[in-house]
Design an enzyme around this catalytic site. Structure first.
Site, PDB file in Angstrom:
ATOM      1  N   ARG A 106       2.475  -0.960  -0.543  1.00 14.90           N
ATOM      2  CA  ARG A 106       2.396   0.240   0.320  1.00 14.90           C
ATOM      3  C   ARG A 106       3.795   0.800   0.480  1.00 14.90           C
ATOM      4  O   ARG A 106       4.718   0.073   0.845  1.00 14.90           O
ATOM      5  CB  ARG A 106       1.839  -0.100   1.702  1.00 14.90           C
ATOM      6  CG  ARG A 106       2.101   1.030   2.704  1.00 14.90           C
ATOM      7  CD  ARG A 106       1.439   0.852   4.041  1.00 14.90           C
ATOM      8  NE  ARG A 106       0.011   1.078   3.949  1.00 14.90           N
ATOM      9  CZ  ARG A 106      -0.776   1.336   4.994  1.00 14.90           C
ATOM     10  NH1 ARG A 106      -0.275   1.375   6.215  1.00 14.90           N
ATOM     11  NH2 ARG A 106      -2.063   1.515   4.826  1.00 14.90           N
ATOM     12  N   HIS A 133      -4.361   7.087  -1.251  1.00 13.35           N
ATOM     13  CA  HIS A 133      -4.735   5.890  -0.485  1.00 13.35           C
ATOM     14  C   HIS A 133      -6.078   5.383  -1.034  1.00 13.35           C
ATOM     15  O   HIS A 133      -7.119   5.485  -0.371  1.00 13.35           O
ATOM     16  CB  HIS A 133      -4.834   6.255   1.005  1.00 13.35           C
ATOM     17  CG  HIS A 133      -4.855   5.088   1.936  1.00 13.35           C
ATOM     18  ND1 HIS A 133      -4.667   3.779   1.517  1.00 13.35           N
ATOM     19  CD2 HIS A 133      -5.051   5.016   3.284  1.00 13.35           C
ATOM     20  CE1 HIS A 133      -4.741   2.974   2.567  1.00 13.35           C
ATOM     21  NE2 HIS A 133      -4.974   3.690   3.643  1.00 13.35           N
ATOM     22  N   GLN A 136      -8.645   2.909   0.776  1.00 15.89           N
ATOM     23  CA  GLN A 136      -9.334   3.560   1.895  1.00 15.89           C
ATOM     24  C   GLN A 136     -10.577   4.309   1.404  1.00 15.89           C
ATOM     25  O   GLN A 136     -11.612   4.349   2.088  1.00 15.89           O
ATOM     26  CB  GLN A 136      -8.356   4.540   2.580  1.00 15.89           C
ATOM     27  CG  GLN A 136      -8.941   5.304   3.747  1.00 15.89           C
ATOM     28  CD  GLN A 136      -9.080   4.464   5.016  1.00 15.89           C
ATOM     29  OE1 GLN A 136      -8.144   3.798   5.422  1.00 15.89           O
ATOM     30  NE2 GLN A 136     -10.235   4.495   5.647  1.00 15.89           N
ATOM     31  N   ASP A 229      -7.455  13.088   9.819  1.00 17.57           N
ATOM     32  CA  ASP A 229      -6.382  12.090   9.766  1.00 17.57           C
ATOM     33  C   ASP A 229      -5.260  12.606  10.666  1.00 17.57           C
ATOM     34  O   ASP A 229      -5.305  13.762  11.111  1.00 17.57           O
ATOM     35  CB  ASP A 229      -5.905  11.954   8.295  1.00 17.57           C
ATOM     36  CG  ASP A 229      -4.767  10.953   8.125  1.00 17.57           C
ATOM     37  OD1 ASP A 229      -4.614  10.059   8.981  1.00 17.57           O
ATOM     38  OD2 ASP A 229      -4.020  11.069   7.119  1.00 17.57           O
ATOM     39  N   CYS A 270      -9.472   7.622   9.050  1.00 18.94           N
ATOM     40  CA  CYS A 270      -8.968   6.373   8.439  1.00 18.94           C
ATOM     41  C   CYS A 270      -8.308   5.477   9.478  1.00 18.94           C
ATOM     42  O   CYS A 270      -8.196   4.275   9.256  1.00 18.94           O
ATOM     43  CB  CYS A 270      -8.009   6.703   7.304  1.00 18.94           C
ATOM     44  SG  CYS A 270      -6.660   7.794   7.805  1.00 18.94           S
TER      45      CYS A 270
HETATM   46  N1  NVA Z   1      -1.788   9.989   6.361  1.00 17.84           N
HETATM   47  C1  NVA Z   1      -1.594   8.737   7.057  1.00 17.84           C
HETATM   48  C2  NVA Z   1      -2.624   7.734   6.642  1.00 17.84           C
HETATM   49  C3  NVA Z   1      -2.565   6.434   7.400  1.00 17.84           C
HETATM   50  C4  NVA Z   1      -3.605   5.454   6.953  1.00 17.84           C
HETATM   51  C5  NVA Z   1      -0.183   8.228   6.780  1.00 17.84           C
HETATM   52  O1  NVA Z   1       0.248   8.264   5.624  1.00 17.84           O
HETATM   53  O2  NVA Z   1       0.487   7.814   7.734  1.00 17.84           O
HETATM   54  N1   CP Z   2      -6.177   3.202   7.502  1.00 16.79           N
HETATM   55  C1   CP Z   2      -5.089   2.452   7.262  1.00 16.79           C
HETATM   56  O1   CP Z   2      -4.584   2.371   6.134  1.00 16.79           O
HETATM   57  O2   CP Z   2      -4.625   1.780   8.335  1.00 16.79           O
HETATM   58  P1   CP Z   2      -3.273   0.929   8.421  1.00 16.79           P
HETATM   59  O3   CP Z   2      -2.127   1.909   8.318  1.00 16.79           O
HETATM   60  O4   CP Z   2      -3.335   0.238   9.738  1.00 16.79           O
HETATM   61  O5   CP Z   2      -3.242  -0.035   7.273  1.00 16.79           O
END
Ligand code: NVA
Ligand code: CP
Length: 328
Positions: A106, A133, A136, A229, A270
């Site tokens: 990640r 992602h 997800q 989101d 998400c």
């Molecule tokens: N768009 C968000 C998704 C988190 C699961 C981020 O990248 O922070």
């Molecule tokens: N939805 C998601 O990816 O959550 P986290 O950032 O907690 O892993």
């Protein structure tokens, strides 16, 4: 279906049949777990989780799923390794590839996880980049199928920041699976044009459709799924909040939106979500700008139409399917 040795970096790399296979496999693993049937067929394997951004769901899903499959896990937190600071991605990949059976990553740019996969010689799974992602997506599709009984033909509306990882990934996934994808937001937040074109080409083969609109009424009419989101994603500067609130507040998922969708529409997110003042960021946005709820109201988040915790649970079952299919 044989996916052994494959990376899982973005759903553009997978056929509709392969995606459906992974959702089916996750459903099967979920049933096994609920029935207490052991499924530790990857006993003795080792995986490493690299997190350059924080996580609750993704990390816990990888860890629990790995343990259920009989694997051992090493977790590298955002500051605990040499990656990027003292060691290149290519060198890191070659080191980890000698010790582990699979790598979760990640972080920031999609090119990083692509390079990691190119150099590691073992399966690499994308646990979120700025652009995509994909794990997800499998959880979201499993959740929709559980609630709606099908995917193809459903009207799926994504509201808010559609130009980032979630908007991009959902558009690709809906295109692959024959769904009617709508991005409902200000044009500034529409997904990248090149990706939209690519998705429209895919859609032409699967019976899907892609619509980008600023008009909430048109977007949510007859919607089966309303998805949103956060408006400021991990890694984006805090100063951007003012602009995002101004641009995206018209696309907040509230009762008026849900009322205009189908009566049996579901609400998805998400997570994490800003729906009350019980978070540090939520409180600081409230103190500065006066908004108590952001991308979704508390009423919608807590309503019977909200399936966000089914979705969160399904992260684990679907991530387990990805690991089993690519390592098994
Ligand atoms: N768009 C968000 C998704 C988190 C699961 C981020 O990248 O922070
Ligand atoms: N939805 C998601 O990816 O959550 P986290 O950032 O907690 O892993």
């Amino acid at each position: 279906m044989n996916l052994k040795g494959r990376n899982f970096l973005k759903l553009l790399d997978y056929t509709p049949e392969e995606i459906t296979y992974l959702i089916d496999l996750a459903e099967d693993l979920k049933n096994k777990k609920k029935q207490g049937i052991s499924h530790d067929s990857l006993k003795g394997k080792n995986i490493v989780l690299i997190f350059e951004k924080t996580s609750t769901r993704t990390r816990c899903s990888f860890e629990v799923a790995a343990h259920d499959l009989g694997m051992h896990v090493t977790y590298l937190d955002p500051s605990a390794s040499q990656i990027g600071k003292k060691e290149s991605i290519a060198d890191t990949a070659r080191v980890l590839g000698r010790m582990f059976d699979g790598i979760e990553y990640r972080g920031y740019g999609q090119e990083i996880v692509e390079e990691l996969a190119q150099c590691a010689g073992i399966p690499v799974w994308n646990g979120l980049t700025n652009e995509f992602h994909p794990t997800q997506m499998l959880a979201d599709m499993l959740t929709i199928r559980e609630h709606k009984g099908r995917l193809a033909g459903l009207k799926f509306v994504y509201m808010g920041d559609a130009r980032y990882n979630m908007g991009n990934s959902l558009m690709v996934t809906c295109a692959k699976l024959g769904m009617r994808f709508v991005a409902c937001t200000s044009p500034k937040y529409f997904p990248d044009e090149k990706l939209v074109d690519e998705c429209r080409t895919i859609a032409a083969q699967t019976g899907a459709s892609i619509l980008l609109t600023e008009d909430v009424e048109t977007a949510v009419k007859d919607a089966d799924v309303i998805y949103t989101d956060v408006w400021v994603s991990m890694g984006e500067p805090g100063e951007i909040w003012e602009e995002r609130l101004r641009d995206l507040m018209p696309y907040q998922v509230n009762e008026s939106v849900m009322t205009r969708a189908r009566e049996d529409a579901i609400f998805m997110h998400c997570l994490p979500a800003f729906h009350d003042l019980k978070t540090g960021i939520g409180r600081s946005v409230y103190e500065k700008f006066g908004y108590k709820e952001l991308e979704v109201t508390d009423k919608v988040f807590e309503s019977a139409q909200s399936v966000v915790f089914d979705e969160a649970e399904n992260r684990m079952h679907t991530i387990k399917a990805v690991m089993l299919a690519t390592l098994g």
